[in-house]
Design a protein around this motif. Structure first.
Motif, mmCIF file in Angstrom:
data_model
loop_
_atom_site.group_PDB
_atom_site.id
_atom_site.type_symbol
_atom_site.label_atom_id
_atom_site.label_comp_id
_atom_site.label_asym_id
_atom_site.label_seq_id
_atom_site.Cartn_x
_atom_site.Cartn_y
_atom_site.Cartn_z
ATOM 1 N N UNK A 4 -14.133 3.747 -23.403
ATOM 2 C CA UNK A 4 -15.592 3.501 -23.822
ATOM 3 C C UNK A 4 -15.407 3.140 -25.362
ATOM 4 N N UNK A 5 -14.150 3.474 -25.989
ATOM 5 C CA UNK A 5 -14.103 3.164 -27.281
ATOM 6 C C UNK A 5 -14.572 1.813 -27.917
ATOM 7 N N UNK A 6 -15.333 1.709 -28.757
ATOM 8 C CA UNK A 6 -15.625 0.473 -29.601
ATOM 9 C C UNK A 6 -14.611 0.052 -30.566
ATOM 10 N N UNK A 7 -13.500 -0.680 -30.227
ATOM 11 C CA UNK A 7 -12.499 -0.877 -31.029
ATOM 12 C C UNK A 7 -11.905 -2.308 -30.865
ATOM 13 N N UNK A 8 -12.722 -3.480 -31.037
ATOM 14 C CA UNK A 8 -12.365 -4.668 -30.698
ATOM 15 C C UNK A 8 -11.767 -5.509 -31.814
ATOM 16 N N UNK A 9 -11.786 -4.858 -33.117
ATOM 17 C CA UNK A 9 -10.908 -5.825 -34.106
ATOM 18 C C UNK A 9 -9.804 -4.977 -34.447
ATOM 19 N N UNK A 10 -9.597 -3.723 -34.202
ATOM 20 C CA UNK A 10 -8.000 -3.042 -34.477
ATOM 21 C C UNK A 10 -7.246 -3.132 -33.090
ATOM 22 N N UNK A 11 -8.059 -3.175 -32.114
ATOM 23 C CA UNK A 11 -7.540 -3.189 -30.589
ATOM 24 C C UNK A 11 -6.661 -1.837 -30.597
ATOM 25 N N UNK A 12 -7.260 -0.684 -31.354
ATOM 26 C CA UNK A 12 -6.796 0.602 -31.288
ATOM 27 C C UNK A 12 -7.856 1.482 -31.023
ATOM 28 N N UNK A 13 -7.856 1.823 -29.851
ATOM 29 C CA UNK A 13 -9.066 2.585 -29.134
ATOM 30 C C UNK A 13 -8.670 4.034 -29.637
ATOM 31 N N UNK A 15 -17.483 15.011 -26.463
ATOM 32 C CA UNK A 15 -16.449 14.035 -27.023
ATOM 33 C C UNK A 15 -17.232 13.115 -27.814
ATOM 34 N N UNK A 16 -16.319 12.455 -28.508
ATOM 35 C CA UNK A 16 -16.619 11.252 -29.412
ATOM 36 C C UNK A 16 -15.753 10.042 -29.322
ATOM 37 N N UNK A 17 -16.019 8.643 -29.382
ATOM 38 C CA UNK A 17 -15.182 7.618 -29.406
ATOM 39 C C UNK A 17 -15.463 6.946 -30.777
ATOM 40 N N UNK A 18 -14.191 6.093 -31.233
ATOM 41 C CA UNK A 18 -14.474 5.396 -32.374
ATOM 42 C C UNK A 18 -15.471 4.129 -32.040
ATOM 43 N N UNK A 19 -16.125 3.840 -33.335
ATOM 44 C CA UNK A 19 -17.350 2.840 -33.184
ATOM 45 C C UNK A 19 -16.792 1.981 -34.454
ATOM 46 N N UNK A 20 -15.945 1.058 -34.222
ATOM 47 C CA UNK A 20 -15.541 0.083 -35.470
ATOM 48 C C UNK A 20 -16.691 -0.877 -35.909
ATOM 49 N N UNK A 21 -16.692 -1.108 -36.983
ATOM 50 C CA UNK A 21 -17.339 -2.157 -37.524
ATOM 51 C C UNK A 21 -16.539 -3.419 -37.967
ATOM 52 N N UNK A 22 -17.544 -4.382 -37.735
ATOM 53 C CA UNK A 22 -16.920 -5.839 -38.196
ATOM 54 C C UNK A 22 -16.341 -5.838 -39.606
ATOM 55 N N UNK A 48 -15.376 7.333 -36.907
ATOM 56 C CA UNK A 48 -14.166 7.555 -36.391
ATOM 57 C C UNK A 48 -14.494 8.593 -35.141
ATOM 58 N N UNK A 49 -13.799 8.921 -34.370
ATOM 59 C CA UNK A 49 -14.029 9.424 -32.988
ATOM 60 C C UNK A 49 -14.332 10.984 -33.472
ATOM 61 N N UNK A 50 -13.818 11.599 -34.294
ATOM 62 C CA UNK A 50 -14.044 13.160 -34.735
ATOM 63 C C UNK A 50 -15.242 13.152 -35.344
#
Length: 319
Positions: free
Chosen positions: A224-233, A247-254, A261-263
Motif C-alpha cells: 500500500x506504500x504511496x511511492x509513485x515518484x521514486x518507485x521505491x516502496x 505499522x506505517x507506510x511511505x507517503x511520497x509528495x509530488x 517516511x514509513x517510520x
C-alpha cells in the motif's frame, strides 16, 4: 505579520462561547472516555477515532448544532495526542472521514535529538491516520485554518484534496483550493494522487526469502506504500512490549519534500493507540536497499532519537 484575506463568520465563535465552560468540559470528558476505551487495541486500528454513532450521540446528548461544532469542541482533546518535545507548542486537529463519518483526532509530534525535518504537524497526523485506515478526509478542524505551506503541499497530494474543507473556532470555512489556489499537484507528474486503500505494489516481494515473524505484515503494508515518484516502496512494522504491532507506510509528495517516511507514519499509529516510545521493542523495515530511496539510514537515525534499545531489522524488497 501577514494579513488575513479571508472573512470569518462571527456567529461561529459566538455560538462556541455561548455553550459555556461546563458544557465544553462535559463534551471533552465524554470524548476522552471514548478514546481511552479504544486505546491499546491496534488490531482494529481504532486508536484516536470516535465512531460516527458515538459522535452523533454526543451531538444529541449535549444539544450541539452539528458534527462540525463537535469537531471544534474536540480540538483541545486532540492536543492530548501532541508530543512537541522541542517547542512545547501543542497543536490539535480533528478530521472527518469522508466514507464513514468517523472522527480522527491527532496532534503535532517532534523528535529531540534528531533534525527538525522529521517534525509532524497536526494536519499530517490526521492524514497519516486516515491513510492507514483507508479513508479520505472531507473536513479538517484546526485551531486556525491557516496551515503552513508544508501542510498545504502534503494535503494537495491526495486525489480528493479538491473536496477538502478546513474549519476553525474563529469562524473560517475554507477549501484547500482557496488556501492553495494554484497547487503543484500530482497531475504535474502524471499521477492521480494518493488514494487511501490503493494497492500500488501488488507484486511486491522480498529480495531474499525471510522467516522474520513480521515479514507477512510488512509485505502487506508495503504493497500500500504511496511511492509513485521514486518507485521505491517503504513500510515499517513496530513490535510492542505487550505483543501488539503497529505499522506505517511511505507517503511520497509530488514535491518530494514533504514526503512522510514509513517510520514517521508508524510512530503516528503508535501514539494514536496510546503507546509511548518506551513500548517499542523492535522495528522491521522494508525498503529497496541501495535504491533511489533507501529508508535504512533515516529510520535508524529516528529510532535512535527515541530509544537506543529499539532493535532494527532491515529487509530488502526486490528492486
Amino acid at each position: 505579520m501577514s494579513s488575513n484575506p479571508f472573512k470569518a463568520d462571527p456567529a461561529i465563535p459566538a455560538r462556541l462561547a455561548s455553550l459555556g465552560p461546563e458544557l465544553r468540559e462535559a463534551v471533552q470528558q465524554a470524548a476522552k472516555g471514548v478514546l481511552a476505551s479504544r486505546a491499546r487495541a491496534p488490531l482494529g486500528n481504532e486508536g484516536s477515532v470516535i465512531p460516527r454513532a458515538v459522535a452523533e450521540d454526543l451531538i444529541g446528548r449535549f444539544q450541539l448544532s452539528s458534527v462540525r461544532e463537535l469537531m471544534l469542541l474536540l480540538l483541545d482533546v486532540a492536543k492530548g495526542y501532541a508530543h512537541p518535545s522541542i517547542s512545547d507548542f501543542h497543536v490539535g486537529a480533528v478530521g472527518l472521514e469522508a466514507e464513514t463519518g468517523n472522527l480522527i483526532l491527532g496532534g503535532n509530534v517532534e523528535f529531540p535529538g534528531s533534525h527538525l525535518g522529521y517534525t509532524l504537524h497536526g494536519e499530517g497526523f490526521i492524514v497519516i491516520r486516515a491513510m492507514s485506515r483507508g479513508a479520505n478526509i472531507s473536513t479538517l478542524a484546526i485551531g486556525e485554518a491557516h496551515p503552513c505551506a508544508h501542510c498545504r503541499q502534503c494535503l494537495a497530494e491526495y486525489a480528493r484534496s479538491g473536496e477538502l474543507e478546513l474549519i476553525d473556532p474563529l469562524g473560517h470555512t475554507l477549501s484547500l483550493a482557496q488556501l492553495y489556489p494554484w497547487p503543484f499537484d500530482p497531475a504535474y507528474l502524471g499521477e492521480p494522487g494518493a488514494m487511501p486503500g490503493r494497492v500500488l505494489w501488488p507484486e511486491l516481494a522480498f529480495a531474499e526469502a525471510s522467516d522474520h515473524p513480521e515479514a507477512p505484515a510488512l509485505l502487506a503494508a508495503g504493497r500500500h506504500s504511496h511511492s509513485p515518484y521514486s518507485r521505491c516502496p517503504g513500510a515499517v512494522v513496530l513490535t510492542l512490549a505487550d505483543g501488539n504491532h503497529v505499522s506505517g507506510i511511505a507517503m511520497e509528495s509530488v514535491a518530494f519534500n514533504p514526503t512522510i517516511q514509513p517510520i514517521q507514519a508508524a510512530i503516528v499509529n503508535l501514539l494514536a493507540h496510546g503507546y509511548g516510545y518506551a513500548d517499542v521493542r523492535e522495528a522491521v523495515l522494508g525498503t529497496v536497499i541501495g535504491g533511489a530511496v533507501d529508508y535504512s539510514r533515516s529510520t535508524a537515525e529516528l529510532l535512535a532519537s527515541l530509544s537506543p534499545d529499539i532493535r532494527l531489522t532491515v529487509l530488502g524488497w526486490r528492486g
